[in-house]
Design a protein around this motif. Sequence first.
Motif, mmCIF file in Angstrom:
data_model
loop_
_atom_site.group_PDB
_atom_site.id
_atom_site.type_symbol
_atom_site.label_atom_id
_atom_site.label_comp_id
_atom_site.label_asym_id
_atom_site.label_seq_id
_atom_site.Cartn_x
_atom_site.Cartn_y
_atom_site.Cartn_z
ATOM 1 N N GLN A 1 -15.157 12.372 4.443
ATOM 2 C CA GLN A 1 -13.835 12.153 5.420
ATOM 3 C C GLN A 1 -13.644 11.068 6.148
ATOM 4 O O GLN A 1 -12.463 10.565 6.366
ATOM 5 C CB GLN A 1 -14.379 13.724 6.477
ATOM 6 C CG GLN A 1 -14.328 14.724 5.985
ATOM 7 C CD GLN A 1 -15.581 15.276 5.254
ATOM 8 O OE1 GLN A 1 -16.243 14.677 4.833
ATOM 9 N NE2 GLN A 1 -15.584 16.544 5.090
ATOM 10 N N LYS A 2 -14.929 10.294 6.411
ATOM 11 C CA LYS A 2 -14.796 8.951 7.177
ATOM 12 C C LYS A 2 -13.898 7.909 6.244
ATOM 13 O O LYS A 2 -13.282 7.234 6.530
ATOM 14 C CB LYS A 2 -16.226 8.688 7.538
ATOM 15 C CG LYS A 2 -16.717 9.196 8.645
ATOM 16 C CD LYS A 2 -18.049 8.753 8.965
ATOM 17 C CE LYS A 2 -18.788 9.553 9.939
ATOM 18 N NZ LYS A 2 -20.099 9.184 10.433
ATOM 19 N N VAL A 3 -14.319 7.904 4.863
ATOM 20 C CA VAL A 3 -13.827 7.036 3.847
ATOM 21 C C VAL A 3 -12.228 7.521 3.839
ATOM 22 O O VAL A 3 -11.269 6.633 3.823
ATOM 23 C CB VAL A 3 -14.428 6.890 2.636
ATOM 24 C CG1 VAL A 3 -13.558 6.201 1.553
ATOM 25 C CG2 VAL A 3 -15.755 6.344 2.541
ATOM 26 N N GLY A 4 -12.054 8.912 3.823
ATOM 27 C CA GLY A 4 -10.498 8.982 3.688
ATOM 28 C C GLY A 4 -9.629 8.774 5.023
ATOM 29 O O GLY A 4 -8.656 8.368 4.577
ATOM 30 N N THR A 5 -10.306 8.835 6.030
ATOM 31 C CA THR A 5 -9.564 8.630 7.306
ATOM 32 C C THR A 5 -9.301 7.032 7.274
ATOM 33 O O THR A 5 -8.040 6.592 7.632
ATOM 34 C CB THR A 5 -10.262 8.881 8.449
ATOM 35 O OG1 THR A 5 -10.615 10.278 8.388
ATOM 36 C CG2 THR A 5 -9.745 8.507 9.699
ATOM 37 N N TRP A 6 -10.286 6.259 6.709
ATOM 38 C CA TRP A 6 -9.906 4.939 6.807
ATOM 39 C C TRP A 6 -8.968 4.495 5.719
ATOM 40 O O TRP A 6 -8.269 3.500 5.982
ATOM 41 C CB TRP A 6 -11.549 4.037 6.522
ATOM 42 C CG TRP A 6 -11.355 2.602 6.306
ATOM 43 C CD1 TRP A 6 -11.157 1.796 7.491
ATOM 44 C CD2 TRP A 6 -11.129 1.748 5.028
ATOM 45 N NE1 TRP A 6 -11.399 0.423 7.108
ATOM 46 C CE2 TRP A 6 -11.050 0.436 5.644
ATOM 47 C CE3 TRP A 6 -11.023 2.049 3.919
ATOM 48 C CZ2 TRP A 6 -10.776 -0.443 4.698
ATOM 49 C CZ3 TRP A 6 -11.092 0.956 2.953
ATOM 50 C CH2 TRP A 6 -10.882 -0.293 3.400
ATOM 51 N N LEU A 7 -9.014 5.122 4.633
ATOM 52 C CA LEU A 7 -8.048 4.710 3.561
ATOM 53 C C LEU A 7 -6.681 5.247 4.076
ATOM 54 O O LEU A 7 -5.825 4.352 3.389
ATOM 55 C CB LEU A 7 -8.290 5.598 2.199
ATOM 56 C CG LEU A 7 -9.496 5.155 1.478
ATOM 57 C CD1 LEU A 7 -9.955 5.996 0.288
ATOM 58 C CD2 LEU A 7 -9.450 3.642 1.280
ATOM 59 N N THR B 1 -2.060 1.217 -5.481
ATOM 60 C CA THR B 1 -2.189 1.473 -3.772
ATOM 61 C C THR B 1 -1.924 2.832 -3.455
ATOM 62 O O THR B 1 -2.301 3.478 -2.451
ATOM 63 C CB THR B 1 -1.243 0.246 -3.377
ATOM 64 O OG1 THR B 1 -1.642 -0.953 -3.787
ATOM 65 C CG2 THR B 1 -1.208 0.561 -1.775
ATOM 66 N N SER B 2 -0.954 3.453 -4.012
ATOM 67 C CA SER B 2 -0.310 4.596 -3.656
ATOM 68 C C SER B 2 -1.535 5.792 -4.072
ATOM 69 O O SER B 2 -1.754 6.559 -3.368
ATOM 70 C CB SER B 2 0.940 5.134 -4.484
ATOM 71 O OG SER B 2 1.524 6.234 -4.175
ATOM 72 N N ALA B 3 -2.042 5.456 -5.087
ATOM 73 C CA ALA B 3 -3.035 6.328 -5.603
ATOM 74 C C ALA B 3 -4.366 6.296 -4.491
ATOM 75 O O ALA B 3 -4.893 7.509 -4.236
ATOM 76 C CB ALA B 3 -3.688 6.162 -6.956
ATOM 77 N N VAL B 4 -4.608 5.271 -4.405
ATOM 78 C CA VAL B 4 -5.919 5.069 -3.225
ATOM 79 C C VAL B 4 -5.508 5.651 -1.821
ATOM 80 O O VAL B 4 -6.162 6.376 -1.279
ATOM 81 C CB VAL B 4 -6.008 3.671 -2.888
ATOM 82 C CG1 VAL B 4 -7.175 3.462 -1.892
ATOM 83 C CG2 VAL B 4 -6.534 3.026 -4.172
ATOM 84 N N HIS B 5 -4.284 5.677 -1.400
ATOM 85 C CA HIS B 5 -3.834 6.116 -0.350
ATOM 86 C C HIS B 5 -3.828 7.593 -0.266
ATOM 87 O O HIS B 5 -4.167 8.445 0.533
ATOM 88 C CB HIS B 5 -2.449 5.785 0.331
ATOM 89 C CG HIS B 5 -1.813 6.064 1.599
ATOM 90 N ND1 HIS B 5 -1.287 7.610 1.733
ATOM 91 C CD2 HIS B 5 -1.938 5.740 2.751
ATOM 92 C CE1 HIS B 5 -0.892 7.507 3.013
ATOM 93 N NE2 HIS B 5 -1.369 6.530 3.559
ATOM 94 N N ASP B 6 -3.282 8.147 -1.448
ATOM 95 C CA ASP B 6 -3.294 9.699 -1.791
ATOM 96 C C ASP B 6 -4.458 10.316 -1.896
ATOM 97 O O ASP B 6 -4.671 11.350 -1.394
ATOM 98 C CB ASP B 6 -2.315 9.996 -3.006
ATOM 99 C CG ASP B 6 -1.056 9.749 -2.788
ATOM 100 O OD1 ASP B 6 -0.506 9.605 -1.768
ATOM 101 O OD2 ASP B 6 -0.359 9.629 -3.921
ATOM 102 N N PHE B 7 -5.539 9.591 -2.277
ATOM 103 C CA PHE B 7 -6.887 9.894 -2.532
ATOM 104 C C PHE B 7 -7.439 10.086 -0.969
ATOM 105 O O PHE B 7 -8.298 11.319 -0.890
ATOM 106 C CB PHE B 7 -7.617 9.220 -3.631
ATOM 107 C CG PHE B 7 -9.072 9.447 -3.451
ATOM 108 C CD1 PHE B 7 -9.451 10.426 -4.374
ATOM 109 C CD2 PHE B 7 -10.123 8.791 -2.929
ATOM 110 C CE1 PHE B 7 -10.889 11.183 -4.429
ATOM 111 C CE2 PHE B 7 -11.420 9.211 -3.102
ATOM 112 C CZ PHE B 7 -11.739 10.293 -3.704
#
Length: 427
Positions: free
Chosen positions: A130-136, A333-339
């Motif tokens: 969750q923390k990594v997702g919030t940062w991404l 970049t879009s894939a990283v943000h979506d992930f």
Amino acid sequence: MAQTLRLEQSVPPQHPDVLKAAALKRMKNIALALLIFMAVVFCFAFALQPRFPWLAYVRAAAEGGMVGALADWFAVTALFKYPMGLKIPHTAIIPNRKDEIGASLGDFVETNFLAEEVVSQKLATTHIAQKVGTWLTKPGSADRVTTEGAAALRGAISVLKDDDIQDVIESLVRKHVMDPPWGPPVGKLAERIFADGHHHALVDLLVDRSTTWIQANHDTISGLVTDRSPSWVPVFVDGLVGDKIHTEIYKFARAVQDNPHHEVRLQLDKYLKDLAQELQHDPAMIAKAEDIKAQVLGDPEVRELAGRTWETIKTALTDAVDDPTSELRLKFTSAVHDFGSRLVSDLELAGKVNKWIADAAAYLVGTYKHEITSLITDTVERWDAVETSEKIELQVGKDLQFIRINGTVVGSLAGLAIFTVATLVFG
């Protein structure tokens, strides 16, 4: 003291080690000053005690303070060096037992910090996914990941040797393309295509194009008849025969074109299906397929194919990572943000990622914890004994000087209490 001078001469004044050395020096001076103060008080009280009996209590307190200060000075000093240079047993403990201390510290870290259950419990409450997702999902984070990934990919491409990559590609082509026989797999694929009728669209295209060509090339067909007829045949006869042949060929082509069940189509289907079977089971046909393969892809052709493949991949990747607006970078970049968004919103996915991280960390710790803690042991073993003692004293010496100060105060109080009780009891 010598350590402080070396630090002040070798590192900037604001360096943490310089500040710690200065604080250590200051605390040593305070402890020493307190010992000297107790000695002076003891001397005056001892000298004036016959005239002023009450100074006996002051003398006893100062005497106890000196004993406590000296005892604790000896204890603290014995950790790091020989007191006054005298090699008294069980002194200079850290220099003499440096390796044992490093090994014990490594074992302590391995047992208490690198245990699988400790790491798993800590990661279970950290919610890394969750923390990594919030940062991404934050603005610029995905771009940063893409930029760092592009730099890593660019570095990997520059490090890789072209010849080595070409050798790998060539070996893969030979293993998966050249070495296996072509006949049976091609025949099996063709059999499936012919059975499902997928080739009919191609046959229709060929028939349509042939019919159109025949209709548009009357002169070409008539010319072929004229060129091959005997010289004694009149020209008008050649023309009539050419017209007739063109008409019949065109009618035949139209019949094949209009009738999906024409005999030509049926025979063509039969021929293709027989060919598919022969490619799978007829040794002679399989051998012919192998000959064709050898003619098409010999050693030079395979090497050239591997070289062209790597150059194409290398050029495409280099251009993509160097261009901030390239489709590859934008999609990544879009894939990283979506992930990152999914890690925040999809609890099931986040749970799987957290479990994977915990399992991976537990495996690494369980498998390599000894190698990890050996970094502590090996580093301490490489240190010089005197240097190790100085490093440790620099980190904890300031606090240890409080032991000397406290020993002086407690010794004074203890000396005063003992003398007072003895006086009251024995007079």
